[in-house]
Design an enzyme around this catalytic site. Structure first.
Site, short mmCIF file in Angstrom:
data_model
loop_
_atom_site.label_atom_id
_atom_site.label_comp_id
_atom_site.label_asym_id
_atom_site.label_seq_id
_atom_site.Cartn_x
_atom_site.Cartn_y
_atom_site.Cartn_z
N SER A 137 0.85 -1.18 0.00
CA SER A 137 0.00 0.00 0.00
C SER A 137 0.89 1.24 0.00
O SER A 137 2.04 1.18 0.46
CB SER A 137 -0.89 0.00 1.25
OG SER A 137 -1.52 1.25 1.44
N TYR A 150 -2.20 0.01 10.14
CA TYR A 150 -2.16 -0.65 8.83
C TYR A 150 -0.89 -0.27 8.07
O TYR A 150 -0.21 -1.14 7.51
CB TYR A 150 -3.40 -0.26 8.04
CG TYR A 150 -3.50 -0.90 6.68
CD1 TYR A 150 -4.00 -2.19 6.53
CD2 TYR A 150 -3.09 -0.22 5.53
CE1 TYR A 150 -4.10 -2.78 5.28
CE2 TYR A 150 -3.19 -0.80 4.28
CZ TYR A 150 -3.70 -2.08 4.15
OH TYR A 150 -3.79 -2.66 2.91
#
Length: 231
Positions: A137, A150
């Site tokens: 990501s 995250y």
């Protein structure tokens, strides 16, 4: 006769995992897929089975028994492992000073430990040139308020990817940022917001295929910056 390539794709019942699995299926890959939800996984299996041989196993990638079952289902070779299954964590995303530590442990178990553990299990079956694709990501490299849990897990995954690549130079081991996508996880990250303007997961698939079918060395990539093979 050419040997049919075999791929393990985690989190393949929806979103990017399902889109990539479909693209591999129509290219003739034999697939081993998983997800935690039985109904969604069965729908994905039925769709893929129209194009290829597919084993679909319900389970959680943090479960050692489940990971062993995935590798066993692949048989005597694994040409591709796609570590796509991820855990977002609490929604809305909390700041780190209020982040529940028990939930952080679950995020790391899914996003860091499980991908390495699956790679460890599959490596003995991976010949020279085989590929491990770890879905990352932009939150791994960019600083976004509320994304400490995250994002830091994906940063850890990327460092694992780099070290694993150095330790296994005969393989191609990539971390890839697929970009923003119109997925359930993305919606969960932004509850109540309209994400209909985000690209579909299918738009990230050509970049992933460029890594899988191409000859790029191990590294970190952004999917939409990659040119598909043959174009």
């Amino acid at each position: 006769m050419p040997t049919t390539p075999v791929a393990i794709v985690t989190g393949a019942s929806r979103g990017l995992g399902r889109a990539l699995a479909y693209a591999l299926a129509v290219r003739g890959w034999r697939l081993v897929i998983d997800a935690r939800g039985a109904d969604a996984l069965e729908r994905a299996r039925a769709e893929l089975a129209a194009h290829t041989t597919v084993d679909a196993l319900v389970g959680d990638v943090t479960d050692p028994w489940h990971r062993a079952a995935l590798v066993a289902a692949a048989g005597d070779r694994v040409d591709l492992v796609v570590n796509n299954a991820s855990r977002l964590g609490p929604s809305p995303q909390p700041p780190l000073h209020r982040y529940p530590l028990d939930e952080l442990e679950r995020v790391y178990a899914t996003n860091v430990v499980a991908p390495l553990a699956l790679a460890q299990a599959a490596l003995p079956l991976m010949d020279e040139g085989a590929t491990i694709l770890n879905i990352s990501s932009d939150a791994a490299v960019e600083v976004y308020e509320g994304w400490g849990g995250y994002g830091s897990s994906k940063a850890a995954l990327e460092q694992l990817t780099r070290v694993l690549a150095v330790e296994h130079p005969q393989l191609r081991i990539h971390a890839v940022d697929p970009g923003d996508m119109r997925t359930q996880m993305h919606q969960d990250a932004f509850p109540g917001e309209d994400i209909s303007d985000r690209p579909s997961p299918e738009e990230s698939v050509p970049g992933l295929l460029a890594l899988i079918e191409g000859d790029r060395g191990s590294g970190r990539f952004v999917a939409r910056d990659l040119t598909p093979v043959g174009t």
